[in-house]
Design a protein around this motif. Sequence first.
Motif, PDB file in Angstrom:
ATOM      1  N   ALA A   1      36.394  37.793  41.250  1.00 38.54           N
ATOM      2  CA  ALA A   1      36.833  39.171  41.485  1.00 38.54           C
ATOM      3  C   ALA A   1      36.278  40.112  40.426  1.00 38.54           C
ATOM      4  O   ALA A   1      35.841  41.231  40.732  1.00 38.54           O
ATOM      5  N   LEU A   2      36.289  39.649  39.179  1.00 32.61           N
ATOM      6  CA  LEU A   2      35.755  40.472  38.086  1.00 32.61           C
ATOM      7  C   LEU A   2      34.251  40.675  38.240  1.00 32.61           C
ATOM      8  O   LEU A   2      33.739  41.788  38.054  1.00 32.61           O
ATOM      9  N   ASP A   3      33.547  39.615  38.578  1.00 35.74           N
ATOM     10  CA  ASP A   3      32.091  39.733  38.752  1.00 35.74           C
ATOM     11  C   ASP A   3      31.746  40.704  39.877  1.00 35.74           C
ATOM     12  O   ASP A   3      30.783  41.467  39.783  1.00 35.74           O
ATOM     13  N   HIS A   4      32.565  40.677  40.947  1.00 34.78           N
ATOM     14  CA  HIS A   4      32.327  41.607  42.050  1.00 34.78           C
ATOM     15  C   HIS A   4      32.591  43.053  41.616  1.00 34.78           C
ATOM     16  O   HIS A   4      31.866  43.974  42.022  1.00 34.78           O
ATOM     17  N   ALA A   5      33.603  43.229  40.783  1.00 36.68           N
ATOM     18  CA  ALA A   5      33.968  44.584  40.340  1.00 36.68           C
ATOM     19  C   ALA A   5      32.930  45.183  39.395  1.00 36.68           C
ATOM     20  O   ALA A   5      32.722  46.404  39.390  1.00 36.68           O
TER      21      ALA A   5
END
Length: 378
Positions: free
Chosen positions: A334-338
């Motif tokens: 999720a962090l990498d996508h954000a």
Amino acid sequence: MDFDLTWLLWGLPLAFGLGWLASRLDLRQLRIENRLAPKAYFRGLNFLLNEQQDQAIDAFIEAVQSDPDTSELHFALGNLFRRRGEYERAVRVHEHLLSRADLSRADRHRAQHALALDYLRAGLLDRAEEALRKLEGTAFEEQALLALLAIYERSRDWQLASEIARKLDAAGSGGQFAGRLAHYLCEQAAGATPAEAEQLLQKAMKIAPRSARPRIDLAALRRRAGDARGAFELLTELAGASPPALPLMAKALTEAAIASGRQDDARGLLRASYEQSPSLDVLDAIAALETDPEAARNNYVQHLKREPSLVAAAKWIAGEKLEHQQFHPDVQRALDHAVKPLTRYRCAACGFEAKQHFWQCPGCQAWDSYPARRVEEL
């Protein structure tokens, strides 16, 4: 034979009356003609102001038919056709102007420039090039050279682009073309043999000593040839000549330093740059030089204390042991996508964003319009 003065007395008033009548007829006709043409012309302008281009075209055509010798009406009509995308009609109008023998020299040059713009907008680059070449030595020469430069860049004819850029630079056109000339040489070097590429890049460095690209490309060339020390020295020189470019070469500098055993020198250079102007790319390079993974991750913690950064937080948490380990991959994903949009580069001229840094923007074709920093840092 005696001359009868009676005829003279009758003739003078008669001649005066006929002359007066003829002048009145001429003035009336002139007034009618002048009234008709401007009326259609101003009606066309009114339609243009109201963004009614179809009606404006009809009005201008009427004005041209009423006064076919007025060149200004032809120019207005031709430019309107071009704005509408009706390039064939625009070409016909401007070619008609050029065929007129009574056209002044200034209007002839103006019509030639308008014709070149018609071809350019229509995508007929060969015809546009031919038309623009005819404007050499006219008041439109600078505009023509800039248009030719855009054509040669678009067709990637770097030699002809260099020729035009040198003319513009010599004419003092208000722009600095040394940087562009260096880019053209770098583009040519990309498709040349290693020996030819070395010469082209060296030439580019002389033309634009503060330009980052020639040294970065030359360092990559030497690195591929196995000369890691030479690559490191080149990048070190660039860091001194152009400090803002360090984020672009931080990764290459680190790789060359590791390959040549110059880690301490690279670490000192990168830390000095980071202290002066924090950068995510420089931070990644510093972390890559750390032998201890915990020490590498601690760099991101220190960065977060200095300024908030979602990118730095995502990189730090990637190695952190969470209480519920089974959820860690989901959190990390999720962090990498954000952070993906935050790690892009953005063109300062048109706002076009890209994953990688471009020397020429793919969107607006501007050179050196991408800052060396990511979106999050802007």
